[in-house]
Design an enzyme around this catalytic site. Structure first.
Site, mmCIF file in Angstrom:
data_model
loop_
_atom_site.group_PDB
_atom_site.id
_atom_site.type_symbol
_atom_site.label_atom_id
_atom_site.label_comp_id
_atom_site.label_asym_id
_atom_site.label_seq_id
_atom_site.Cartn_x
_atom_site.Cartn_y
_atom_site.Cartn_z
ATOM 1 N N TYR A 1 0.855 -0.889 -0.001
ATOM 2 C CA TYR A 1 0.137 0.076 0.001
ATOM 3 C C TYR A 1 0.834 1.385 0.005
ATOM 4 C CZ TYR A 1 -3.050 -3.881 1.496
ATOM 5 O OH TYR A 1 -3.550 -5.016 1.701
ATOM 6 N N TYR B 1 -13.294 -6.394 4.157
ATOM 7 C CA TYR B 1 -11.912 -6.572 3.574
ATOM 8 C C TYR B 1 -11.498 -7.975 3.236
ATOM 9 C CZ TYR B 1 -7.073 -6.797 2.254
ATOM 10 O OH TYR B 1 -5.897 -6.981 1.490
ATOM 11 N N ASP C 1 -15.202 -15.489 5.540
ATOM 12 C CA ASP C 1 -13.956 -15.387 5.408
ATOM 13 C C ASP C 1 -13.149 -14.913 6.823
ATOM 14 O OD1 ASP C 1 -11.451 -14.363 5.055
ATOM 15 O OD2 ASP C 1 -12.000 -12.617 3.676
ATOM 16 N N LYS D 1 -3.622 -16.469 6.921
ATOM 17 C CA LYS D 1 -2.935 -15.487 7.816
ATOM 18 C C LYS D 1 -2.266 -16.482 9.109
ATOM 19 C CE LYS D 1 -4.088 -11.168 7.129
ATOM 20 N NZ LYS D 1 -5.231 -10.420 6.366
#
Ligand SMILES: *Cc1c(COP(=O)(O)O)cnc(C)c1O
Length: 424
Positions: A17, A145, A246, A275
């Site tokens: 980002y 997200y 998710d 993750k």
């Protein structure tokens, strides 16, 4: 390596980002141990981010190191097309055991975003297999997200995400308002009214609902009532939609349950994990599906056309197995609850601060939401001065440390957050 490698970094390397023309400061890390990173100049900082939710057991853990070393002596990698190996099979057994009953089948991917692409692709192919090709849109909630690839971007929050950059290119999905009732507030049934209307109106063209369960991560660090999720499940059943959950950020204990959908006692048709799956060691993600979804995807002698090169990488699977075993043997729930109580007790005083809009915590996640966006570079410099690593974004200063963080480290972390906010 050349002497001025830091300059080389800022001139040539994209960080997440970030702009290459105007890069943000980056700090060089030379090693890490437990909850601490050692910077190039010898300073130690406490990692309040667990390297973006991943590093749940802390850095340089002997059990995880050994798992990788042992696997390395067998083989680092082998293609998964037409071949298989024990670390992958063992990991699938773990995942099937730990997740709700209907999720029996696993597709490995190399990142969370790709596991979301796979989930979406499977949902669409499922309806093709069931003869309902018109069911190909997704319904989600705002502030979500789900990753940075195109399918995932299409279901990220349309304002906070990248829709404005790729409008006309991203598939047009449906968005309900983000739920507003917090898990610790009384449930307000009005919260799900618009979602219900959307599903009633569009059921014929909708393949699936996709959302993060109870905790919305990078789209705003928001917590919502499990009853919302329960009702989403019922609506999906009633109107014939698949539910994609998710759990990439929430999986493996972060919210106080092994998986956040347990707060609502619901089972997904498709579930994504990533993750913390490998305890933060290697990039690995997985998409789990029910037998019903699998049989729809594979109806009419169809195959599932997806195959990441590094699918089910043995090193990643081996360390994931070790991480899951370590988690289950550890008092993880007690640790997560202790972190939660600490955030509750030590961040609450900030709620009265003139710059602060909200203070909240859930599981091992603590959030201070400001009224104005923070100056990331400056806040990070100050935090590092206090011996703490965090990565604020927008108006949010938040922490989700490794579960093994020590009490003094946790105190230093919240003291640093208070110091920064009080000195704005
Ligand atoms: C981080 C994240 C992703 C994307 O995972 P990557 O491994 O970064 O591609 C998807 N969904 C959620 C909820 C996440 O937190």
């Amino acid at each position: 390596m050349q002497q001025n490698w830091r300059a080389f970094d800022s001139e040539h390397i994209w960080h997440p980002y970030a702009s290459l023309s105007n890069p943000l400061d980056v700090y060089a890390v030379t090693s890490a141990q437990g909850a601490r990173l050692t910077l190039e100049d010898g300073r130690e900082v406490i990692d309040g981010m667990a390297s973006w939710w991943c590093m749940i057991h802390g850095y340089n853990h002997p059990r995880l190191n050994t798992a990788i070393e042992r696997q390395l002596k067998q083989m680092a990698h082998v293609m998964f097309g037409g071949l298989t190996h024990e670390p992958a099979v063992e990991l699938v057994q773990h995942l099937v055991d730990l997740t709700p009953e209907p999720l029996q089948n696993v597709f490995f991917a190399d990142s969370g975003s790709v596991s979301v692409e796979v989930a979406i692709k499977m949902a669409l192919q499922y309806w093709q297999g069931r003869g309902k090709r018109q069911k190909r849109r997704l319904l989600t909630i705002r502030n979500g997200y789900h990753g940075d690839t195109f399918g995932a971007m299409s279901v990220c929050d349309p304002e906070g995400g990248m829709h404005h950059l790729f409008s006309g290119i991203l598939p047009q999905q449906l968005f309900a308002p983000a739920p507003v009732t917090a898990p610790y507030e009384p449930w307000d049934s009005a919260d799900i009214a618009v979602f219900t209307e959307l599903i009633e109106k569009h059921a014929d063209e909708l393949a699936a609902v996709i959302l993060e369960p109870v905790v919305q991560g990078a789209g705003g660090m928001r917590f919502y009532h499990p009853q919302y999720l329960r009702q989403v499940r019922e609506l999906c059943n009633r109107f014939g939609l698949l539910l994609i959950v998710d759990e990439i950020a929430t999986g493996f204990g972060r919210t106080g349950k092994l998986f956040a959908c347990e707060h609502a006692a619901v089972a997904a048709d498709i579930l994504c994990v990533g993750k913390a799956l490998t305890g933060g060691y290697l990039s690995l993600a997985a998409t789990l599906v029910s037998d019903e979804v699998a049989s729809g995807v594979c109806a009419n002698e169809q195959v599932f056309m997806h195959g990441p090169t590094y699918m089910a990488n043995p090193l990643a699977c081996a360390v994931a197995n070790a991480s899951i075993e370590l988690l289950l043997e550890s008092p993880w729930q007690q640790r997560v609850n202790a972190i939660h109580s600490h955030f509750d007790a030590n961040l609450k005083s900030l709620a009265g601060n003139e710059h602060v809009a909200d203070v909240r915590s859930f599981g091992a996640i603590g959030v201070v939401e400001m009224k104005q966006p923070l100056d990331v570079a400056q806040v990070q410099r100050e935090l590092i001065g206090q011996g703490v690593w965090l990565r604020p974004f927008g108006k949010l200063l938040y922490a989700m440390p490794p579960y093994i963080i020590q009490q003094e480290e946790l105190q230093q972390l919240t003291d640093a957050i208070c110091h920064v906010v009080e000195n704005l």
